[in-house]
Scaffold this motif. Structure first.
Motif, PDB file in Angstrom:
ATOM      1  N   LEU A  23       2.735  -9.576   4.179  1.00  0.00           N
ATOM      2  CA  LEU A  23       3.130  -8.399   4.960  1.00  0.00           C
ATOM      3  C   LEU A  23       3.860  -7.373   4.094  1.00  0.00           C
ATOM      4  O   LEU A  23       3.623  -6.163   4.233  1.00  0.00           O
ATOM      5  CB  LEU A  23       4.024  -8.825   6.134  1.00  0.00           C
ATOM      6  CG  LEU A  23       3.341  -9.629   7.239  1.00  0.00           C
ATOM      7  CD1 LEU A  23       4.355 -10.007   8.322  1.00  0.00           C
ATOM      8  CD2 LEU A  23       2.196  -8.827   7.855  1.00  0.00           C
ATOM      9  N   PHE A  24       4.735  -7.843   3.196  1.00  0.00           N
ATOM     10  CA  PHE A  24       5.526  -6.892   2.414  1.00  0.00           C
ATOM     11  C   PHE A  24       4.648  -6.117   1.435  1.00  0.00           C
ATOM     12  O   PHE A  24       4.587  -4.884   1.470  1.00  0.00           O
ATOM     13  CB  PHE A  24       6.631  -7.637   1.660  1.00  0.00           C
ATOM     14  CG  PHE A  24       7.508  -6.738   0.833  1.00  0.00           C
ATOM     15  CD1 PHE A  24       8.465  -5.936   1.436  1.00  0.00           C
ATOM     16  CD2 PHE A  24       7.368  -6.670  -0.545  1.00  0.00           C
ATOM     17  CE1 PHE A  24       9.264  -5.084   0.681  1.00  0.00           C
ATOM     18  CE2 PHE A  24       8.158  -5.833  -1.313  1.00  0.00           C
ATOM     19  CZ  PHE A  24       9.108  -5.046  -0.694  1.00  0.00           C
ATOM     20  N   PHE A  25       3.966  -6.850   0.567  1.00  0.00           N
ATOM     21  CA  PHE A  25       3.143  -6.158  -0.434  1.00  0.00           C
ATOM     22  C   PHE A  25       1.858  -5.612   0.186  1.00  0.00           C
ATOM     23  O   PHE A  25       1.372  -4.556  -0.228  1.00  0.00           O
ATOM     24  CB  PHE A  25       2.820  -7.107  -1.582  1.00  0.00           C
ATOM     25  CG  PHE A  25       4.012  -7.466  -2.418  1.00  0.00           C
ATOM     26  CD1 PHE A  25       4.586  -6.544  -3.266  1.00  0.00           C
ATOM     27  CD2 PHE A  25       4.572  -8.733  -2.336  1.00  0.00           C
ATOM     28  CE1 PHE A  25       5.695  -6.868  -4.039  1.00  0.00           C
ATOM     29  CE2 PHE A  25       5.682  -9.074  -3.093  1.00  0.00           C
ATOM     30  CZ  PHE A  25       6.249  -8.143  -3.952  1.00  0.00           C
ATOM     31  N   GLY A  26       1.311  -6.311   1.180  1.00  0.00           N
ATOM     32  CA  GLY A  26       0.104  -5.813   1.834  1.00  0.00           C
ATOM     33  C   GLY A  26       0.324  -4.504   2.560  1.00  0.00           C
ATOM     34  O   GLY A  26      -0.553  -3.625   2.553  1.00  0.00           O
ATOM     35  N   SER A  27       1.508  -4.319   3.180  1.00  0.00           N
ATOM     36  CA  SER A  27       1.780  -3.063   3.887  1.00  0.00           C
ATOM     37  C   SER A  27       1.886  -1.891   2.915  1.00  0.00           C
ATOM     38  O   SER A  27       1.409  -0.785   3.202  1.00  0.00           O
ATOM     39  CB  SER A  27       3.068  -3.198   4.703  1.00  0.00           C
ATOM     40  OG  SER A  27       4.172  -3.513   3.857  1.00  0.00           O
ATOM     41  N   ALA A  57     -10.626   2.043  -5.752  1.00  0.00           N
ATOM     42  CA  ALA A  57     -11.068   0.801  -6.401  1.00  0.00           C
ATOM     43  C   ALA A  57      -9.873  -0.065  -6.800  1.00  0.00           C
ATOM     44  O   ALA A  57      -9.857  -1.283  -6.565  1.00  0.00           O
ATOM     45  CB  ALA A  57     -11.922   1.125  -7.629  1.00  0.00           C
ATOM     46  N   VAL A  58      -8.856   0.563  -7.385  1.00  0.00           N
ATOM     47  CA  VAL A  58      -7.673  -0.171  -7.831  1.00  0.00           C
ATOM     48  C   VAL A  58      -6.957  -0.822  -6.654  1.00  0.00           C
ATOM     49  O   VAL A  58      -6.581  -2.003  -6.697  1.00  0.00           O
ATOM     50  CB  VAL A  58      -6.717   0.770  -8.595  1.00  0.00           C
ATOM     51  CG1 VAL A  58      -5.362   0.121  -8.804  1.00  0.00           C
ATOM     52  CG2 VAL A  58      -7.312   1.171  -9.927  1.00  0.00           C
ATOM     53  N   MET A  59      -6.784  -0.069  -5.581  1.00  0.00           N
ATOM     54  CA  MET A  59      -6.028  -0.595  -4.447  1.00  0.00           C
ATOM     55  C   MET A  59      -6.796  -1.693  -3.719  1.00  0.00           C
ATOM     56  O   MET A  59      -6.202  -2.635  -3.195  1.00  0.00           O
ATOM     57  CB  MET A  59      -5.683   0.540  -3.491  1.00  0.00           C
ATOM     58  CG  MET A  59      -4.494   0.246  -2.601  1.00  0.00           C
ATOM     59  SD  MET A  59      -3.065  -0.433  -3.478  1.00  0.00           S
ATOM     60  CE  MET A  59      -2.724   0.882  -4.649  1.00  0.00           C
ATOM     61  N   THR A  60      -8.114  -1.625  -3.697  1.00  0.00           N
ATOM     62  CA  THR A  60      -8.897  -2.690  -3.074  1.00  0.00           C
ATOM     63  C   THR A  60      -8.736  -3.994  -3.833  1.00  0.00           C
ATOM     64  O   THR A  60      -8.574  -5.069  -3.224  1.00  0.00           O
ATOM     65  CB  THR A  60     -10.386  -2.295  -3.016  1.00  0.00           C
ATOM     66  OG1 THR A  60     -10.524  -1.047  -2.336  1.00  0.00           O
ATOM     67  CG2 THR A  60     -11.195  -3.342  -2.276  1.00  0.00           C
ATOM     68  N   VAL A  61      -8.784  -3.925  -5.159  1.00  0.00           N
ATOM     69  CA  VAL A  61      -8.587  -5.134  -5.972  1.00  0.00           C
ATOM     70  C   VAL A  61      -7.212  -5.731  -5.713  1.00  0.00           C
ATOM     71  O   VAL A  61      -7.063  -6.958  -5.588  1.00  0.00           O
ATOM     72  CB  VAL A  61      -8.768  -4.805  -7.467  1.00  0.00           C
ATOM     73  CG1 VAL A  61      -8.471  -6.037  -8.318  1.00  0.00           C
ATOM     74  CG2 VAL A  61     -10.171  -4.311  -7.748  1.00  0.00           C
ATOM     75  N   MET A  62      -6.199  -4.895  -5.608  1.00  0.00           N
ATOM     76  CA  MET A  62      -4.841  -5.396  -5.375  1.00  0.00           C
ATOM     77  C   MET A  62      -4.709  -6.032  -3.999  1.00  0.00           C
ATOM     78  O   MET A  62      -4.011  -7.044  -3.831  1.00  0.00           O
ATOM     79  CB  MET A  62      -3.833  -4.261  -5.552  1.00  0.00           C
ATOM     80  CG  MET A  62      -3.689  -3.803  -6.981  1.00  0.00           C
ATOM     81  SD  MET A  62      -2.358  -2.614  -7.196  1.00  0.00           S
ATOM     82  CE  MET A  62      -2.361  -2.447  -8.986  1.00  0.00           C
ATOM     83  N   LEU A  63      -5.353  -5.464  -3.006  1.00  0.00           N
ATOM     84  CA  LEU A  63      -5.326  -6.065  -1.668  1.00  0.00           C
ATOM     85  C   LEU A  63      -5.992  -7.434  -1.674  1.00  0.00           C
ATOM     86  O   LEU A  63      -5.499  -8.382  -1.040  1.00  0.00           O
ATOM     87  CB  LEU A  63      -6.029  -5.139  -0.669  1.00  0.00           C
ATOM     88  CG  LEU A  63      -5.184  -4.015  -0.071  1.00  0.00           C
ATOM     89  CD1 LEU A  63      -6.061  -3.032   0.705  1.00  0.00           C
ATOM     90  CD2 LEU A  63      -4.108  -4.594   0.850  1.00  0.00           C
ATOM     91  N   VAL A  64      -7.108  -7.559  -2.378  1.00  0.00           N
ATOM     92  CA  VAL A  64      -7.793  -8.853  -2.480  1.00  0.00           C
ATOM     93  C   VAL A  64      -6.887  -9.869  -3.175  1.00  0.00           C
ATOM     94  O   VAL A  64      -6.763 -11.023  -2.732  1.00  0.00           O
ATOM     95  CB  VAL A  64      -9.127  -8.704  -3.239  1.00  0.00           C
ATOM     96  CG1 VAL A  64      -9.724 -10.064  -3.571  1.00  0.00           C
ATOM     97  CG2 VAL A  64     -10.117  -7.883  -2.416  1.00  0.00           C
ATOM     98  N   THR A  65      -6.217  -9.456  -4.259  1.00  0.00           N
ATOM     99  CA  THR A  65      -5.301 -10.353  -4.962  1.00  0.00           C
ATOM    100  C   THR A  65      -4.154 -10.793  -4.070  1.00  0.00           C
ATOM    101  O   THR A  65      -3.751 -11.964  -4.082  1.00  0.00           O
ATOM    102  CB  THR A  65      -4.750  -9.658  -6.224  1.00  0.00           C
ATOM    103  OG1 THR A  65      -5.832  -9.318  -7.091  1.00  0.00           O
ATOM    104  CG2 THR A  65      -3.783 -10.566  -6.970  1.00  0.00           C
ATOM    105  N   THR A  66      -3.625  -9.872  -3.259  1.00  0.00           N
ATOM    106  CA  THR A  66      -2.537 -10.209  -2.343  1.00  0.00           C
ATOM    107  C   THR A  66      -2.981 -11.246  -1.320  1.00  0.00           C
ATOM    108  O   THR A  66      -2.266 -12.222  -1.039  1.00  0.00           O
ATOM    109  CB  THR A  66      -2.038  -8.946  -1.633  1.00  0.00           C
ATOM    110  OG1 THR A  66      -1.563  -8.001  -2.598  1.00  0.00           O
ATOM    111  CG2 THR A  66      -0.899  -9.272  -0.674  1.00  0.00           C
TER     112      THR A  66
END
Length: 790
Positions: A455-459, A423-432
């Motif tokens: 690319l940097f933070f998304g990877s 759940a946490v990582m999905t929210v962060m991907l959406v924010t990115t």
């Protein structure tokens, strides 16, 4: 703890260092409660099954290296130095990013959008609207309507995962804190004590929500501060006492050694390591309560060093205890003499962290509801002084049941950690993803910068996300299931809301029909004020025609009210009301558009009714003075004849009495809207309002002398209209609302029939009605039944 929301539209002043430090201290209890308790369960979740701690210490040093660099890159670099700058008038969160994008590019799916909304002082743009480096991305995003829907789905996904985190975080936090009892109890007693104690604490936590956090909020910051100092001291003690050379593990070299030795098992264990950044999103989501400087100071100089010391201290202890009699956990590194005090502080800190995510869940559901993406629920404002503190009874009890069910169902940190991590990582991907769009569209930066950021933070986040997905059967299925259910509910509600608006738009009644109603048709005007609520910003709603058809009478004062949301966090009270006439002066009919931001507090019905009448009286005075001004220019005949056959100009009426010097901004006649029928290609409906240039707005400032002269010239018509209004207010107010039933028309697709006939109608029957949402008293309510065939 929460600041006055009026700061969002006032000119920002440079805050003093004392104010910044005070806000930094206050932010500890609201923003960092969740993030600060992550040392309770990170190592335990990481070493649950996939990898084992060996004598070489390569595993524990590798995990420490991953934790250090993850904390450094994601919360520190990404959030503190980049994402926090993407604020929406001082507000943060998923909806803030979406709001920024919608204001700079026409991708919003809000149906009743008006050009007048763009004149709001909070509707400011970051950069001039057109530049070459962003025109192509903006053009593509605006051209393809499916991208509008895809963007909304992405926002809803992030929202649903935040709500899912509101279920999982209290469970894993309190359970991990209470699990410290295992060192003081036998295994037989421990397994029967931890779960009941956790459930009891969760039950008490949710049962106290209706009191509001402001009553106990002053305890939050001291508790988190005590906890941070506690884990810092424990970390320093363990580093000095057990392994002073543990700092070597901060080198990225140990990450490669870790993955090389553990291979696929090490990659899968990263699903536990990512829990070290649980709660980082709160720094951005709670930005509106504090300030960028305050959150930056608190994290950089206190929270970040404390967490690094805590993780290093645990690693130093474990590096000298390879065959501990207990499972790897936070409490094994706590010296026995202070274990009980640490346990108490940990439980209190876990409750504070849980409170923060629960309050955040209430807030984001309220925002979703205001934007038409969530069924109506009862929102209670728990504080008159602190803006934004709300309580939603239905959501509170649902969260409590789900939290207790997760605790009883999983009963271990491993499964809860797997679920929370996804759940946490999905929210962060959406924010990115959303921040990369903000960089191009709003900040007008070259696309290469946004691509580099993505690319940097998304990877990094995709690496952790993929590791979490491998734990699907071991707990990660839960947030996916919750998100699927919530997204279905939100999307169906939003879809049906747009379809209802389209039906209202194409079935509205002409103004000529209203003006033709009179005694000759057997229509009577009864004493009082009739407030006809509708989503339309122009025209006569169909539910009013149905009301008059069945009950041939309406009130002497008729006000068509549209309460709408604008894609800004706050609308200043002085700019909230757009008021105009419907028909000639003698008809006593008016239109009032009430605008709220997605974080604004909606007024209760009594204050709303009183303020509406006051604003209407101000408009009548203003309209008379405007007419006299026109008369002086010999243009009154043409203007009044135009107003008799159409809706008059809409004026922004502020909250200052007319006798004082307000400025009234004039918006020209409202013209019919046009929308596209097909969803998801529905366009953002907008009224074509002819607006004068900013430098030529009509403004009236009435000083004392001119006010005295004006009072002597007030004719009987103005006095009669005001007396008519106040007499009607004394006679009583009736709220005329539509009670709708929606069904899909014949020949509709299977998806549409399921969404409308079953999904939406089920939600409508089991959620709050518009009368409850508006807090309309039963004795003043008139509901008009309407069948919408969409």
């Amino acid at each position: 703890m929460d600041l006055d929301y009026s700061k969002c539209w006032k000119t920002p002043k440079k805050e003093s260092w004392k104010t910044a430090l005070l806000l930094s201290y206050q932010s500890l209890g609201v923003v960092y409660g969740d993030l600060s308790i992550s040392p309770l369960y990170v190592y335990k979740s990481t070493f649950a099954e996939d990898i084992q701690h060996s004598d070489s210490n390569e595993e524990i040093f590798g995990v420490l290296s991953f934790v250090f660099w993850t904390l450094t890159l994601i919360p520190l670099f990404k959030y503190v130095f980049i994402v926090l700058r993407a604020d929406d008038n001082g507000e943060g969160g998923t909806f803030a990013l979406y709001s920024l994008i919608c204001r700079h590019a026409r991708v919003s799916l809000l149906p009743n959008r008006q050009v007048a909304d763009e004149a709001l002082s909070t509707y400011k743009l970051e950069q001039p609207p057109e530049k070459k480096n962003s025109s192509r991305v903006k053009f593509v995003l605006e051209k393809y309507k499916r991208l509008h829907t895809a963007l909304l789905i992405l926002v809803l996904l992030g929202t649903c995962m935040v709500i899912g985190d509101g279920v999982l975080t209290p469970a894993i936090s309190v359970f991990s804190a209470v699990s410290g009892l295992e060192l003081s109890m036998s295994k037989e007693h421990h397994q029967y004590a931890v779960v009941p104690i956790t459930c009891f604490i969760l039950l008490c936590l949710f049962a106290l929500q209706h009191y509001g956090t402001h009553r106990v909020g002053f305890f939050f910051a001291p508790i988190v501060l005590t906890w941070l100092l506690c884990i810092s001291a424990l970390g320093l003690y363990n580093i000095i006492h057990w392994n002073p050379h543990v700092y070597k593990a901060l080198s990225p070299y140990y990450m490669f050694i870790f993955l090389k030795k553990t291979r696929i098992s090490g990659w899968m264990s990263l699903g536990g390591t990512l829990l070290c950044i649980t709660g980082s999103e709160a720094m951005f989501a709670d930005l509106g309560h504090f300030s960028y400087t305050a959150i930056q100071i608190a994290f950089t100089f206190l929270v970040y060093p404390a967490l690094i010391l805590a993780y290093m201290g645990q690693a130093a202890y474990l590096s000298q205890h390879h065959h501990s009699s207990h499972v790897i956990s936070f409490y094994v590194s706590v010296p026995a003499p202070v274990r009980w005090p640490v346990l108490v502080v940990a439980i209190l800190a876990s409750v504070v962290g849980s409170q923060a995510i629960i309050s955040g869940t209430f807030s984001i559901i309220n925002q979703s509801q205001s934007l038409g993406c969530f069924p109506r629920v009862k929102v209670i404002h728990t504080s008159d002084k602190i803006h934004g503190q709300i309580y939603i009874p239905e959501i509170n009890w649902m969260l409590m049941i789900l939290c207790i069910a997760v605790t009883i169902g999983f009963r271990d940190t491993k499964h809860m950690g797997n679920a929370s991590g996804l759940a946490v990582m999905t929210v962060m991907l959406v924010t990115t993803c959303l921040t990369s769009l903000v960089i191009i569209i709003c900040w007008q930066k070259p696309p290469i910068i946004a691509i580099t950021f993505l690319l940097f933070f998304g990877s990094i986040e995709l690496l952790y996300f993929s590791a979490s997905l491998t734990k699907f059967k071991e707990g990660a299925w839960l947030p996916i299931l919750l998100a699927l259910i919530l997204m279905t509910v939100m999307f169906v509600w939003h879809y049906a809301t747009i379809k209802k608006y389209e039906y209202d738009l194409h079935n509205k009644v002409s103004l000529e029909w209203l003006l033709a109603l009179g005694p000759s048709l057997g229509i009577a005007r009864v004493p009082g004020i009739g407030l006809v609520f509708s989503d339309l910003t122009s025209g006569i709603p169909a539910n009013f025609s149905r009301f008059v058809t069945n009950l041939p009478a309406f009130h002497r004062i008729l006000i068509f009210v549209c309460v709408k949301s604008v894609p800004v966090p706050h609308v200043p009270p002085a700019e909230r009301y757009l008021v105009g006439r419907v028909g000639p002066t003698a008809h006593r009919s008016y239109r009032c558009i009430v605008r709220y931001g997605y974080r604004d507090v909606h007024q209760d019905v009594h204050s709303f009714e009183t303020e509406l009448v006051e604003r209407l009286a101000d408009f009548i005075r203003y309209d008379w003075h405007r007419t006299n001004w026109t008369n002086s220019c010999n243009e009154d005949d043409a203007s009044r004849s135009n107003e008799s056959s159409s809706e008059s100009k809409l004026a922004v009426i502020g909250t200052v009495a007319f006798s004082r010097p307000p400025a009234y901004e004039i918006e020209e006649n409202v013209q019919p809207e046009s929308v596209s029928i097909e969803f998801p290609t529905v366009e953002s409906v907008r009224d074509d309002i002819e607006m004068e240039p900013v430098g030529k707005r009509v403004r009236f400032a009435i000083d004392d002398e001119s006010e005295t002269d004006a009072q002597t010239e007030v004719d009987a018509q103005l006095q009669e209209e005001l007396a008519y209004l106040y007499d009607a207010q004394q006679a009583g107010t009736a709220f005329i609302l539509g009670h709708s039933y929606v069904r899909a028309k014949q020949g509709s697709s299977l998806f549409k029939r399921l969404a409308i006939d079953f999904g939406y109608n089920f939600l409508r029957r089991n959620c709050r009605g518009p009368d409850v949402a508006l807090k309309v008293p039963t004795v003043s309510l008139l509901e008009v039944g309407m069948v919408y065939v969409v």
